[in-house]
Structures are given as structure tokens and as C-alpha cells.
Scaffold this active site. Structure first.
Site, PDB file in Angstrom:
ATOM      1  CG  HIS A 171      64.337  22.696  60.849  1.00 25.63           C
ATOM      2  ND1 HIS A 171      65.101  23.413  61.739  1.00 25.63           N
ATOM      3  CD2 HIS A 171      65.056  22.630  59.701  1.00 25.63           C
ATOM      4  CE1 HIS A 171      66.247  23.764  61.155  1.00 25.63           C
ATOM      5  NE2 HIS A 171      66.231  23.296  59.920  1.00 25.63           N
ATOM      6  CD  GLU A 215      74.992  17.381  62.159  1.00 25.06           C
ATOM      7  OE1 GLU A 215      74.188  17.718  61.283  1.00 25.06           O
ATOM      8  OE2 GLU A 215      75.031  17.896  63.286  1.00 25.06           O
ATOM      9  CB  ILE A 248      76.375  23.371  66.801  1.00 26.82           C
ATOM     10  CG1 ILE A 248      77.688  23.843  67.393  1.00 26.82           C
ATOM     11  CG2 ILE A 248      75.379  24.542  66.811  1.00 26.82           C
ATOM     12  CD1 ILE A 248      78.273  25.062  66.712  1.00 26.82           C
ATOM     13  CG  ASP A 249      70.024  20.037  67.924  1.00 32.09           C
ATOM     14  OD1 ASP A 249      69.858  19.808  66.715  1.00 32.09           O
ATOM     15  OD2 ASP A 249      69.102  19.977  68.765  1.00 32.09           O
ATOM     16  CG  ASP A 258      78.726  21.666  63.666  1.00 32.05           C
ATOM     17  OD1 ASP A 258      78.319  21.271  64.761  1.00 32.05           O
ATOM     18  OD2 ASP A 258      78.050  21.605  62.638  1.00 32.05           O
ATOM     19  CG  ASP A 296      73.539  17.949  66.667  1.00 29.31           C
ATOM     20  OD1 ASP A 296      74.494  18.625  66.233  1.00 29.31           O
ATOM     21  OD2 ASP A 296      72.409  17.951  66.146  1.00 29.31           O
ATOM     22  CE  LYS A 315      62.193  22.254  69.020  1.00 28.41           C
ATOM     23  NZ  LYS A 315      63.355  22.900  68.384  1.00 28.41           N
ATOM     24  CB  SER A 343      68.648  23.605  69.378  1.00 29.52           C
ATOM     25  OG  SER A 343      68.381  24.199  70.641  1.00 29.52           O
ATOM     26  CG  ASP A 385      69.012  15.986  64.757  1.00 29.97           C
ATOM     27  OD1 ASP A 385      69.889  16.790  65.107  1.00 29.97           O
ATOM     28  OD2 ASP A 385      68.828  15.657  63.563  1.00 29.97           O
ATOM     29  NE  ARG A 433      62.596  16.933  64.228  1.00 32.12           N
ATOM     30  CZ  ARG A 433      63.392  17.884  63.736  1.00 32.12           C
ATOM     31  NH1 ARG A 433      63.283  19.113  64.205  1.00 32.12           N
ATOM     32  NH2 ARG A 433      64.266  17.625  62.793  1.00 32.12           N
ATOM     33  CB  THR A 491      73.598  25.071  62.352  1.00 29.31           C
ATOM     34  OG1 THR A 491      72.598  24.608  61.431  1.00 29.31           O
ATOM     35  CG2 THR A 491      74.406  23.880  62.836  1.00 29.31           C
TER      36      THR A 491
END
Length: 393
Positions: free
Chosen positions: A277, A115, A180-181, A90, A178, A304, A301, A330, A318, A183
Site C-alpha cells: 500500500h 466503494e 470497511i477501510d 463491506d 468507505d 492512522k 486503515s 480513502d 503514504r 480490509t
């Protein structure tokens, strides 16, 4: 001269001279000639160098993450529950992006909404982690033959990470990252993404998604864990110019477009892998109301968004649990990747996402993504399901 030739000959244009037009019978006025004749061309062309820098930054950051994930997956089982590898990746990813953007765009004021910050790395006991991050950043930067950045120090890395403290907003330009979207997907060896976007006056004008584990072939209706496909995708989009996908190894990009499906019964949909999530039961109710027959494709992540932009599925739902506030990093890159591919992104009330309010998105209930033909029926189904389940929101 054709518009295409005009575009290529002018390159990246940042300013124009005001040209005065004067006729004896008309008052003298000053008009920016090129803007008045070709405003759409200028708005798109002006981000050419920024998109090139973003693609380079995200690709190199993904390279660093791949190296960390490979080492993680080769380690013993106990270490896989340890979050230190994703911490290293990250921070390292964010530092690489900061270094590359500032080197590639030296004349621009730099603002990054991201982030991470370096607070934890400056604490006692974090020296070993910082040393590892610095080694990874240097290895990544020197692995790129076109990168002229010399060896960076630990303090350089901390400073680069802290470049992400911007609050964003509706004025000026702000990069949104981000590093690392996804994690949890990263730790499992599944999907994750480095997501980078640029805001200009509060609007997303370009976005890049580097998805190291996403197959180049469609994952729609398939096992997304399949190892038979070449993996590693880079999605890029610039306002007014569409969305492109290419292998992370740098091969030529191809233009992609969202699914053209009109019948909801034929649609497949994406949702978050982790139930924590997004409310899977609500998504299931919406799919049932629409008549969707295919089971959901659950991946981590903003991969998608990339998969949907090339037509792997037709819908992404979502619905975070009550009290959760969505962060702009995000969704910013994923949003433009889908919209430039012909899709639509909105909150549950049909409002477009507003990235101009700072680090958070203020939106109604959830986020829905689909093509223009399915959006009306999807919005209707969402509203009906929300009305039927008020206590769960």
C-alpha cells in the site's frame, strides 16, 4: 446574547429571509442579515444534524462489522483466508449507512460516493451471501433502540448498496463512504475503520471515523496489538469546530489535538501496515533525513488519521506505488479529522487534497500528514528524497 447562546438557540439553520435595509440617502439593498453578521457560525451550525446522522450511521455500521469479525476470528484457520466475511461486512456496512442517512435526513437529496455496488450480489450463486447480509443489516438496525426502520428486504438492501454509485464532484452535497477501510486488517483481526465524510461544493465539511479495534489510550510508541486498553473509538469533526473522540459505546466525547512536537528527531510516524500500500523504503529515507529516531508505527486503515489527530504520532506518510490512483473515500474523513485537530494534510508537493474532481484524487506522488510546525521541514525532506530516487516513483 453571546455567540454560544445564539448558536444553541438557533439550532440547525438551512435558510434565511432576506432583510431589506433602507435609508433615504442610500439605495435599497437586500442583505441576508444573519449571513452578513455571523457567516462562520452559520457555516458550522448548518451541518449539525448531518454530523449527528453520520455518527449514528458509522457507529451502527461498525457494530455490524464487529459482529462479522468476531465470527471470523472464532472460525477455523482455513476460513480466515476466505474473503467472504469481509465481503459480507463491506456490503452490510454500506447498506446500513445508506439506510440511516436517508432516514435521518429525509428532506435532503441523497448522493453517496462509495466503494461497492450490488452487481456481484445480483449474480447467480450469490443468493446465500445476500441473505446473510440482509439478516445482518436487519439485526443491526433493530439493535438500535432509536432506529425506526422496519424489516428490510433483500431488494431494499441491494437498492441501499447501489445508492453509493454517485460520482461526486464540485457541485452540491455528496456523502463519501468507505464501508470497511483496511480490509486486510479486518481479516487479520487488526485495525480497520468505517470512514464517512460529507462534501459540500467540493469541500469536506464533516467526517467520522469509527475504529472498532483502536484503543482509547495512545498507541504512540506502544504495541498496537495490546489488549490491555479499552478499544473502540469514534472520531468526529465538523468544519470550524475541531475534532472529538469518544468510545464507540456512546460515552461523552473529548476534544483532541495533534501533537505539538517541533523537533523532527522527537517525532514518531505512521505508515501503512501493508508494504503493497505504501513504499516503506521511501518513508524510511525521509525519516532518516529528518533525524527521526523512533521506528514507524504500522497500522491499517484511516485509523492512522484518528490516532494522529489525538497526538499518538506526529507524522503519517503514504507513498503508493506507481500507477495507483487514490480514491476519495480513502482519505476524505481522515483528512478533516486531522485538519480540525490542528494538523495539515497535503500531497508530496505541498498541495491540499482536492476532493472535488470525482471519485479519485489527482495528486503529486503521495500524501503527507503532520502538524503545522513540522510540515515545512517534512516537505523539504520529502522533496529531497524524491529527487534522489526518481526511478522508484
Amino acid at each position: 446574547m453571546s455567540m454560544c447562546n445564539l448558536s444553541s438557540s438557533l439550532g440547525s439553520i438551512n435558510s434565511f429571509r432576506l432583510v431589506s435595509f433602507h435609508h433615504p440617502a442610500i439605495p435599497r439593498i437586500a442583505t441576508p442579515l444573519f449571513f452578513s453578521l455571523f457567516p462562520k457560525v452559520v457555516s458550522s451550525m448548518s451541518y449539525h444534524k448531518e454530523l449527528a446522522a453520520a455518527k449514528k450511521a458509522a457507529s451502527l455500521a461498525a457494530r455490524l462489522c464487529q459482529k462479522v469479525q468476531k465470527a471470523l476470528l472464532q472460525s477455523d484457520v482455513q476460513s480466515k483466508s476466505d474473503k467472504s466475511p469481509v465481503t459480507v461486512a463491506d456490503y452490510g456496512s454500506q447498506a446500513v449507512v445508506g439506510f440511516i442517512l436517508q432516514r435521518e435526513l429525509p428532506s435532503e437529496s441523497f448522493s453517496l460516493v462509495a466503494e461497492e455496488d450490488s452487481g456481484d450480489l445480483r449474480k447467480d450463486g450469490a443468493r446465500e451471501t445476500l441473505t446473510r447480509i440482509t439478516e445482518l443489516v436487519n439485526d443491526t438496525l433493530t439493535s438500535d433502540g432509536t432506529c425506526s426502520i422496519s424489516q428490510v428486504s433483500e431488494e431494499d438492501v441491494l437498492t441501499a448498496i447501489d445508492s453509493g454509485k454517485s460520482e461526486g464532484g464540485s457541485n452540491g452535497r455528496h456523502w463519501v463512504l468507505d464501508p470497511i477501510d483496511g480490509t486486510k486488517g479486518f481479516l487479520r483481526g487488526d485495525q480497520y475503520a468505517t470512514a464517512l465524510a460529507l462534501l459540500d461544493e467540493g469541500k469536506v465539511v464533516l467526517g467520522v471515523l469509527a475504529c472498532p479495534n483502536l484503543p482509547l489510550a495512545s498507541i504512540g510508541g506502544q504495541d498496537h496489538h495490546s489488549s490491555h486498553n479499552q478499544v473502540g473509538c469514534l472520531f468526529s469533526a465538523k468544519i470550524g469546530e475541531g475534532t472529538y473522540m469518544q468510545p464507540l459505546d456512546g460515552s461523552a466525547p473529548i476534544k483532541v489535538h495533534v501533537s505539538a512536537i517541533e523537533n523532527p528527531e522527537e517525532a514518531s510516524f505512521f505508515e501503512s501496515f501493508e508494504a503493497a500500500h505504501s513504499m516503506h523504503d521511501l518513508s524510511s529515507s525521509i525519516a532518516k533525513k529528518l533525524g527521526v529516531k523512533a521506528p514507524p508505527v504500522r497500522i491499517d486503515s484511516q485509523a492512522k488519521y484518528g490516532a494522529l489527530s489525538r497526538g499518538d504520532g506526529a507524522i503519517y506518510l503514504r507513498f503508493p506505488h506507481k500507477g495507483y490512483r487514490e480514491k476519495i473515500w480513502d482519505h476524505a474523513a481522515g483528512c478533516i479529522v486531522v485538519t480540525e485537530a490542528g494538523g495539515e494534510v497535503s500531497d508530496a508537493a505541498g498541495n491540499p487534497l482536492d476532493f472535488s474532481k470525482g471519485r479519485y484524487l489527482d495528486l503529486e506522488t503521495g500524501i503527507i500528514v503532520t502538524n503545522k510546525k513540522l510540515m515545512p521541514s517534512l516537505l523539504k525532506a520529502v522533496q529531497e528524497c524524491l529527487d534522489e530516487k526518481p526511478s522508484s516513483m
